[in-house]
Design a protein around this motif. Structure first.
Motif, mmCIF file in Angstrom:
data_model
loop_
_atom_site.group_PDB
_atom_site.id
_atom_site.type_symbol
_atom_site.label_atom_id
_atom_site.label_comp_id
_atom_site.label_asym_id
_atom_site.label_seq_id
_atom_site.Cartn_x
_atom_site.Cartn_y
_atom_site.Cartn_z
ATOM 1 N N ASP A 33 95.919 -30.188 -32.840
ATOM 2 C CA ASP A 33 95.537 -29.008 -33.588
ATOM 3 C C ASP A 33 94.459 -29.046 -34.435
ATOM 4 O OD1 ASP A 33 96.006 -26.933 -35.663
ATOM 5 O OD2 ASP A 33 97.919 -27.391 -35.901
ATOM 6 N N VAL A 37 93.561 -27.443 -42.479
ATOM 7 C CA VAL A 37 94.659 -27.810 -43.170
ATOM 8 C C VAL A 37 95.676 -26.496 -43.889
ATOM 9 C CG1 VAL A 37 93.875 -28.367 -45.307
ATOM 10 C CG2 VAL A 37 95.495 -29.843 -44.626
ATOM 11 N N ARG A 40 97.222 -25.212 -40.813
ATOM 12 C CA ARG A 40 98.490 -26.091 -40.436
ATOM 13 C C ARG A 40 99.654 -26.184 -41.188
ATOM 14 N NH1 ARG A 40 99.452 -30.020 -36.453
ATOM 15 N NH2 ARG A 40 100.737 -31.943 -37.247
ATOM 16 N N HIS A 44 103.046 -25.948 -37.531
ATOM 17 C CA HIS A 44 102.517 -26.420 -36.202
ATOM 18 C C HIS A 44 103.464 -26.836 -35.082
ATOM 19 C CE1 HIS A 44 103.839 -29.719 -38.728
ATOM 20 N NE2 HIS A 44 103.872 -30.348 -37.885
ATOM 21 N N HIS A 50 96.790 -33.582 -35.832
ATOM 22 C CA HIS A 50 95.762 -32.707 -36.642
ATOM 23 C C HIS A 50 94.513 -33.448 -36.486
ATOM 24 C CE1 HIS A 50 94.261 -30.769 -40.293
ATOM 25 N NE2 HIS A 50 94.256 -29.835 -39.335
#
Length: 125
Positions: A33, A37, A40, A44, A50
């Motif tokens: 991903d 931030v 997300r 997610h 991440h």
């Protein structure tokens, strides 16, 4: 001058694109991903890693002091963003660096539309 849309189209012509069905049918895929931030935090793909777009090349490059070991694995690695534009550009860049990656066509929007599960972080406090 090129538009962002032109750059995405050129990137998509050079990279491997996966649809949601292929991603869901590949349990060993490492989903990355690249959204920021704040995106997300809204939800997610369960199990995704991440790696914010701004750090991706540095985290992937084994010569970088910022390298993350998770990206040294076998994959397959599939990048995603919200709609598939940033992930197409990111996948093209990583391919230029010599890495094998794909991206999720349609991104998180396609995932949600296809009924893919979404995990949200527990509230802090």
């Amino acid at each position: 001058m090129k538009t962002a849309e032109q750059m995405v189209a050129e990137a998509r012509a050079r990279i491997e694109e996966w649809d949601v069905a292929r991603l869901r049918a590949t349990p060993d895929a490492v989903v990355v991903d690249i959204r920021d931030v704040r995106e997300r935090a809204k939800g997610h793909i369960p199990g995704s890693i991440h790696a914010p777009r701004g750090m991706l090349e540095f985290w992937w490059d084994p010569q970088s002091p910022y390298h993350r070991e998770v990206f040294a694995g076998d994959g397959p690695f599939v990048l995603h963003c919200a709609m598939g534009w940033r992930s197409a550009l990111a996948a093209a860049t990583l391919k230029e660096m010599g890495f094998e990656v794909a991206h999720l066509d349609g991104g998180m929007e396609a995932w949600i539309e296809a009924g893919g599960p979404v995990e949200t972080p527990a509230p802090k406090g």
